[in-house]
Design an enzyme around this catalytic site. Structure first.
Site, PDB file in Angstrom:
ATOM      1  N   ALA A  99       0.840  -1.407  -0.139  1.00 27.41           N
ATOM      2  CA  ALA A  99      -0.240   0.039   0.279  1.00 27.41           C
ATOM      3  C   ALA A  99       1.098   1.493  -0.077  1.00 27.41           C
ATOM      4  O   ALA A  99       1.681   1.882  -0.390  1.00 27.41           O
ATOM      5  CB  ALA A  99      -0.993  -0.009   1.250  1.00 27.41           C
ATOM      6  N   SER A 100       0.896   2.503   0.998  1.00 29.10           N
ATOM      7  CA  SER A 100       1.694   3.485   0.686  1.00 29.10           C
ATOM      8  C   SER A 100       3.255   3.673   1.222  1.00 29.10           C
ATOM      9  O   SER A 100       3.748   4.590   1.338  1.00 29.10           O
ATOM     10  CB  SER A 100       0.694   4.065   2.231  1.00 29.10           C
ATOM     11  OG  SER A 100      -0.549   4.966   1.151  1.00 29.10           O
ATOM     12  N   MET A 101       3.633   2.451   1.807  1.00 27.18           N
ATOM     13  CA  MET A 101       4.490   2.000   2.186  1.00 27.18           C
ATOM     14  C   MET A 101       5.455   1.965   0.180  1.00 27.18           C
ATOM     15  O   MET A 101       6.925   1.501   0.655  1.00 27.18           O
ATOM     16  CB  MET A 101       5.443   0.683   2.118  1.00 27.18           C
ATOM     17  CG  MET A 101       4.568   1.333   4.446  1.00 27.18           C
ATOM     18  SD  MET A 101       5.110  -0.903   5.755  1.00 27.18           S
ATOM     19  CE  MET A 101       6.865  -0.876   5.064  1.00 27.18           C
TER      20      MET A 101
END
Length: 411
Positions: free
Chosen positions: A91-93
């Site tokens: 995801a946002s990583m």
């Protein structure tokens, strides 16, 4: 889904509570003993209390792996345990990785951080609320100061929803270029460079990386970043279906297996997930949310940043990633006392009782993961879980951080 501001902003308060309850290390207990005992206890309790289904924690101190363990189940229904090589949806990583790819291209002279986005994406003609044109730079994309937004931060009938813009977690059945064309029709939330707003800017950056790198985004990221770092399991499509974890979402009776699609409500609207996106080669590569990988791979990336670039970034560029790039702006979403570097938040004002050092670089992923890099302490920490939101925010990340820093303080 919980309110995004609360998901990130409660970290410091929770750390204070956990630290107050933390017993002192036993006499003669080594740092390694302390780290193992405390982290084992944290993950065991999280699984026993049905807060986390499964995950992997890896901690490196001064470049040496000090802790590396899988816990719980990668697939609860099949009884498949999590393993160190289990794949997780980042995801946002994904954002720090795609940001690093852009910075690597800048180091190579392939693009400039002050380039207008339109140099690489002529169709991305941004406009303000009054209809006047606005210029967005690559630097503003990297720092979330471009004036863009996310649909899940707006009401259900907000501008992005009306324009049919995907947040990069679902399967809208359109190309990246089409999604960005739709995004460009939505007026900016503020003039570029004047404020901070969490947004689809790294999806736009991904298209810039592809154009400047002379290929599709997955190929360019592999060529300039993940390939040189030996991150063989990190890609926009899962390297192995058999090793891919099943995602779970918190609910009244504990985490449930995610549907496809799954919508998790928040105070604004909701986050729309499509877990099958991780195995769909036809889904567009979302620079802000689309990567899949392992904890070991992510540690390689963090260590490259910590070690002044690790051969993929110039030393000054790696240092800039973890330095505040937004002046006096303080993003509420990032937590108290934090600014923002390139790709992740930076602690700029140490809070009372908070163990992290100024300069700590950290972010999380909405499928249930988080990381932090503390250059002063020599720490790189990766926590990948398959349970949202508890793996990314709240009590569990606070307990992990407290355990790591407590062990680091042990003589």
């Amino acid at each position: 889904m919980r309110d995004p501001k609360r998901m990130f902003g409660r970290w410091p308060l929770l750390l204070l509570v956990v630290l107050a309850l933390l017993p002192r290390p036993l006499a003669g207990e080594s740092r390694a003993d302390t780290l193992n005992a405390r982290l084992d206890a944290v993950v065991a309790q999280a699984v026993a209390e049905n807060r986390i289904v499964g995950g992997v924690v890896v901690v490196a101190r001064d470049g040496q792996v000090a802790y590396r363990k899988a816990f719980g189940l990668a697939d609860r229904e099949a009884g498949r345990p999590a393993r160190p090589d289990t794949l997780f949806r980042l995801a946002s990583m994904s954002k720090p990785l795609v940001s690093a790819a852009a910075l690597a291209l800048a180091d190579q002279g392939r693009l400039s951080l002050d380039d207008p986005v339109t140099r690489w994406l002529p169709y991305f003609q941004a406009r303000l609320a009054d209809g006047s044109p606005a210029t967005i730079t690559v630097r503003q994309l990297l720092t979330h100061t471009a004036g863009l937004s996310y649909g899940f931060l707006e009401p259900p009938d907000g501008p992005l929803a009306r324009a049919g813009v995907s947040d990069g977690l679902d399967r809208p059945g359109i190309s990246l270029a089409e999604n960005l064309r739709r995004l460009a029709t939505v007026p900016l939330s503020f003039p570029p460079g004047t404020d901070w707003g969490y947004s689809l800017s790294i999806d736009v950056l991904g298209a810039v990386v592809a154009a400047a790198g002379g290929g599709e985004l997955p190929e360019v990221v592999a060529r300039v970043l993940t390939g040189p770092l030996g991150m063989a399991d990190t890609a926009f499509v899962a390297a192995s279906r058999e090793r891919l974890s099943v995602p779970y979402a918190a609910g009244p009776g504990g985490p449930h297996r995610m549907a496809d699609p799954e919508v998790m409500a928040n105070k604004a609207s909701g986050v729309r997930f499509s877990p099958s996106r991780a195995t769909d080669a036809q889904a567009y590569p979302s620079g802000g949310a689309g990567l899949v990988g392992t904890a070991d791979d992510y540690l390689r990336f963090l260590e490259a940043v910590r070690r002044d670039g690790g051969g993929v970034l110039a030393p000054q560029t790696a240092r800039a990633m973890t330095a505040n790039q937004i002046g006096d702006l303080r993003p509420a979403l990032a937590g108290h006392g934090r600014g923002f570097g390139f790709g992740a938040a930076v602690l700029v004002e140490r809070q009372a009782g908070q163990p992290a050092n100024v300069g700590q670089w950290a972010w999380s992923g909405v499928y249930g993961s988080h990381f932090f890099l503390d250059r002063q302490a020599g720490l790189s920490v990766v926590v990948l879980t398959n349970t949202t939101p508890d793996g990314m925010s709240g009590r569990f990340p606070a307990e992990i951080a407290t355990a790591v820093y407590a062990a680091d303080a042990t003589p």
